[in-house]
Design an enzyme around this catalytic site. Structure first.
Site, PDB file in Angstrom:
ATOM      1  N   ASN A 286     -10.230   7.129  10.911  1.00 55.55           N
ATOM      2  CA  ASN A 286      -9.793   8.508  10.724  1.00 55.55           C
ATOM      3  C   ASN A 286     -10.503   9.088   9.503  1.00 55.55           C
ATOM      4  O   ASN A 286     -10.983  10.211   9.514  1.00 55.55           O
ATOM      5  CB  ASN A 286      -8.277   8.517  10.577  1.00 55.55           C
TER       6      ASN A 286
ATOM      7  N   ASN B  74     -13.742  -0.136  17.985  1.00 56.12           N
ATOM      8  CA  ASN B  74     -13.297   0.100  19.373  1.00 56.12           C
ATOM      9  C   ASN B  74     -14.192   0.971  20.228  1.00 56.12           C
ATOM     10  O   ASN B  74     -14.078   0.957  21.442  1.00 56.12           O
ATOM     11  CB  ASN B  74     -11.908   0.757  19.346  1.00 56.12           C
TER      12      ASN B  74
ATOM     13  N   HIS C  73     -17.895   2.055   8.093  1.00 51.39           N
ATOM     14  CA  HIS C  73     -16.432   2.036   8.237  1.00 51.39           C
ATOM     15  C   HIS C  73     -16.060   3.380   8.857  1.00 51.39           C
ATOM     16  O   HIS C  73     -16.019   4.407   8.172  1.00 51.39           O
ATOM     17  CB  HIS C  73     -15.792   1.846   6.848  1.00 51.39           C
ATOM     18  N   LEU C  74     -15.847   3.374  10.173  1.00 50.83           N
ATOM     19  CA  LEU C  74     -15.595   4.625  10.893  1.00 50.83           C
ATOM     20  C   LEU C  74     -14.168   4.602  11.429  1.00 50.83           C
ATOM     21  O   LEU C  74     -13.867   3.871  12.378  1.00 50.83           O
ATOM     22  CB  LEU C  74     -16.594   4.787  12.053  1.00 50.83           C
TER      23      LEU C  74
ATOM     24  N   ARG D 156     -10.200   9.007  21.266  1.00 53.92           N
ATOM     25  CA  ARG D 156      -9.803   8.785  22.667  1.00 53.92           C
ATOM     26  C   ARG D 156      -9.521  10.110  23.360  1.00 53.92           C
ATOM     27  O   ARG D 156      -9.935  10.339  24.494  1.00 53.92           O
ATOM     28  CB  ARG D 156      -8.569   7.876  22.720  1.00 53.92           C
TER      29      ARG D 156
ATOM     30  N   ASN E 160       0.883  -1.170   0.000  1.00 52.99           N
ATOM     31  CA  ASN E 160       0.000   0.000   0.000  1.00 52.99           C
ATOM     32  C   ASN E 160       0.920   1.219   0.000  1.00 52.99           C
ATOM     33  O   ASN E 160       1.462   1.609   1.024  1.00 52.99           O
ATOM     34  CB  ASN E 160      -0.880  -0.035   1.259  1.00 52.99           C
TER      35      ASN E 160
ATOM     36  N   LYS F 280       3.097   0.828   3.250  1.00 54.00           N
ATOM     37  CA  LYS F 280       2.812  -0.245   4.219  1.00 54.00           C
ATOM     38  C   LYS F 280       2.901  -1.570   3.478  1.00 54.00           C
ATOM     39  O   LYS F 280       2.531  -1.635   2.299  1.00 54.00           O
ATOM     40  CB  LYS F 280       1.394  -0.085   4.778  1.00 54.00           C
TER      41      LYS F 280
ATOM     42  N   GLU G 296      -8.111  -5.124   5.236  1.00 56.32           N
ATOM     43  CA  GLU G 296      -7.953  -4.802   3.812  1.00 56.32           C
ATOM     44  C   GLU G 296      -6.797  -5.579   3.188  1.00 56.32           C
ATOM     45  O   GLU G 296      -6.867  -5.970   2.024  1.00 56.32           O
ATOM     46  CB  GLU G 296      -7.769  -3.282   3.653  1.00 56.32           C
TER      47      GLU G 296
ATOM     48  N   HIS H  32     -12.763   3.167   0.258  1.00 57.96           N
ATOM     49  CA  HIS H  32     -12.755   2.080   1.261  1.00 57.96           C
ATOM     50  C   HIS H  32     -13.460   0.837   0.714  1.00 57.96           C
ATOM     51  O   HIS H  32     -13.962   0.012   1.487  1.00 57.96           O
ATOM     52  CB  HIS H  32     -13.503   2.473   2.557  1.00 57.96           C
TER      53      HIS H  32
HETATM   54  P1  AMP Z   1      -8.381   3.906  11.423  1.00 54.64           P
HETATM   55  O1  AMP Z   1      -8.298   5.055  10.456  1.00 54.64           O
HETATM   56  O2  AMP Z   1      -9.357   2.866  11.018  1.00 54.64           O
HETATM   57  O3  AMP Z   1      -7.035   3.355  11.793  1.00 54.64           O
HETATM   58  O4  AMP Z   1      -8.982   4.526  12.792  1.00 54.64           O
HETATM   59  C1  AMP Z   1      -8.232   5.429  13.565  1.00 54.64           C
HETATM   60  C2  AMP Z   1      -9.143   6.084  14.591  1.00 54.64           C
HETATM   61  O5  AMP Z   1      -9.802   5.099  15.392  1.00 54.64           O
HETATM   62  C3  AMP Z   1      -8.388   6.937  15.607  1.00 54.64           C
HETATM   63  O6  AMP Z   1      -8.142   8.221  15.123  1.00 54.64           O
HETATM   64  C4  AMP Z   1      -9.349   6.948  16.782  1.00 54.64           C
HETATM   65  O7  AMP Z   1     -10.248   8.029  16.619  1.00 54.64           O
HETATM   66  C5  AMP Z   1     -10.112   5.651  16.660  1.00 54.64           C
HETATM   67  N1  AMP Z   1      -9.723   4.691  17.722  1.00 54.64           N
HETATM   68  C6  AMP Z   1      -8.704   3.828  17.716  1.00 54.64           C
HETATM   69  N2  AMP Z   1      -8.664   3.122  18.873  1.00 54.64           N
HETATM   70  C7  AMP Z   1      -9.707   3.547  19.622  1.00 54.64           C
HETATM   71  C8  AMP Z   1     -10.223   3.214  20.915  1.00 54.64           C
HETATM   72  N3  AMP Z   1      -9.661   2.291  21.686  1.00 54.64           N
HETATM   73  N4  AMP Z   1     -11.323   3.894  21.349  1.00 54.64           N
HETATM   74  C9  AMP Z   1     -11.907   4.832  20.579  1.00 54.64           C
HETATM   75  N5  AMP Z   1     -11.469   5.181  19.351  1.00 54.64           N
HETATM   76  C10 AMP Z   1     -10.395   4.555  18.880  1.00 54.64           C
END
Ligand code: AMP
Length: 400
Positions: free
Chosen positions: A210, A335, A207-208, A285, A7, A14, A384, A179
């Site tokens: 960043n 999470n 899909h939530l 967080r 990637n 990555k 992915e 995505h």
């Molecule tokens: P991603 O782009 O899928 O890697 O998601 C990253 C985002 O997931 C981070 O910016 C956080 O907002 C959220 N995240 C990751 N770990 C946690 C957690 N333990 N609790 C709440 N949000 C989390």
């Protein structure tokens, strides 16, 4: 088969080496700061991470270092590059040309190049990765897996914008969605995991992370999604605004004395949760901690996110005339039980009831609705890289 999944971003890369028979990750890591100085992170399964600072003027040196690490006598995951059977590349934009993954040929490279305008930050970097792998591993089959491909089944009523149709015909302005590899992987897994009938199923994937996007999937096919021509559209995200009144752009440009790239920079990098919270953070967080300390901007950011996701989910229920399952994935979706609970509680009118205990779990495949809930709700971790590996193997096997 051993599949190297790549990637490639503009200054980072990555990678994962996956044994497709067991689907085990043999080694993984990333290269950062390519073209600046250079840092390789390498981790063989079962061992600690190794970090090497070394110059990486271009992606060629970066990929060479990855290949050297993978074949290193002491800590390598394989003995020689002969053990890499195929390479799967994530490619961000396939435009309307690619509705599925494909083996890379000269024509495919040309067609991806033609989509560069649509993803100027991503596609050129993806192409560099492809070319360097072709050079360093001649004869090894390479496959392109597109972020946009899964969404190509959307009908015109979902992908056309209310703009002069000339923009679509002449400039390809339409909703593409992103995505796609994650939406495809998670929606398929949802059907299996929840025991749905794959030919008679309505699934919403949230899909939530960043970056966030939501898709509506009927009988395995995407019928709508929230991201658009670019990944800026849709829900509020970490630093991206998501949907706004387009007139805001001119209004803010005048007030802040910004040009178009200046406004775009604000919408992409300074908005979303980060902007709403007054710069506290783009990370849930940090925002949850700040909100617990009484920071109202952080609390508003969290409320806007949950409200925005709820509205899209509700809209997709209407678009599909029903829903069998709602699935959460990616960093926040996997999470953050508070976000899931917030969204699901607002959908109580659908007869959904949340299993509060199950919803406390993090990062694992789990049903979080009660057995009597009219709609199933689940958390399904996305993967992915594994999806890219599976597509790569299927195409390479079919070609032999
Ligand atoms: P991603 O782009 O899928 O890697 O998601 C990253 C985002 O997931 C981070 O910016 C956080 O907002 C959220 N995240 C990751 N770990 C946690 C957690 N333990 N609790 C709440 N949000 C989390």
């Amino acid at each position: 088969m051993n599949v190297l999944v790549i990637n490639c971003g503009s200054s980072s890369l990555k990678y994962q080496l996956i044994d497709s028979d067991t689907e085990a990750v043999l080694a993984k890591g990333l290269c950062e700061r390519i073209g600046i100085d250079g840092r390789l992170v390498y981790q063989k399964a079962g061992l600690d991470k190794e970090i090497t600072e070394a110059p990486m003027p271009t992606h060629k040196e970066a990929i060479q270092m990855v290949l050297d690490a993978l074949t290193n006598e002491k800590t390598g995951a394989i003995r020689s590059l002969k053990e890499v059977d195929a390479v799967g590349h994530r490619v961000v934009h396939g435009g309307e040309k690619f509705a599925a993954s494909t083996i890379i040929t000269d024509e495919v490279i040309k067609a991806v190049e033609e989509c560069n305008d649509l993803a100027p930050l991503h596609n050129p970097a993806n192409l560099i990765g492809i070319r360097v792998c072709q050079e360093l591993m001649p004869g090894v089959p390479q496959v392109a897996v597109f972020d946009t491909a899964f969404h190509q089944t959307m009908p015109p009523k979902a992908f056309l914008y209310g703009l002069p149709i000339k923009f679509y015909h002449d400039y390809k302005v339409r909703r593409y969605g992103f995505h796609g590899t994650s939406h495809s992987f998670v929606s398929k897994r949802a059907v299996e995991f929840l025991g749905l009938d794959k030919d008679n199923s309505k699934v919403i994937v949230c899909h939530l992370g960043n970056g966030s996007s939501i898709s509506a999937v009927v009988n395995g096919k995407c019928i709508d999604t929230t991201m658009g021509l670019t990944p800026l559209e849709g829900t509020v995200m970490g630093t991206r605004s998501g949907n706004i009144d387009p007139a805001i752009m001119e209004y803010v440009a005048k007030k802040e004395n910004l040009d178009i790239p200046g406004v775009m920079n604000v919408l992409n990098k300074k908005s979303g949760l980060f902007g709403l919270s007054g710069g506290v953070s783009s990370d849930m967080r940090d925002l949850e901690a700040a909100a617990a300390d009484g920071n109202m901007n952080a609390q508003n950011a969290l409320d806007v996110l949950i409200y925005s996701v709820t509205k899209f989910v509700g809209g997709f229920v209407a678009a599909m005339n029903g829903v069998d399952a709602i699935v959460f994935t990616a960093g926040i979706g996997e999470n953050d039980g508070k976000v899931r609970a917030g969204v699901v509680k607002n959908l109580g009118y659908l007869g959904i009831t949340l299993d509060e205990e199950a919803n406390k779990q993090r990062g694992e495949e789990i049903v979080i609705s009660t057995p009597d809930s009219k709609v199933k709700v689940a958390v399904i971790p996305t993967n992915e890289e594994l999806a890219i590996c599976r597509d790569t193997v299927a195409l390479v096997k079919a070609a032999n």
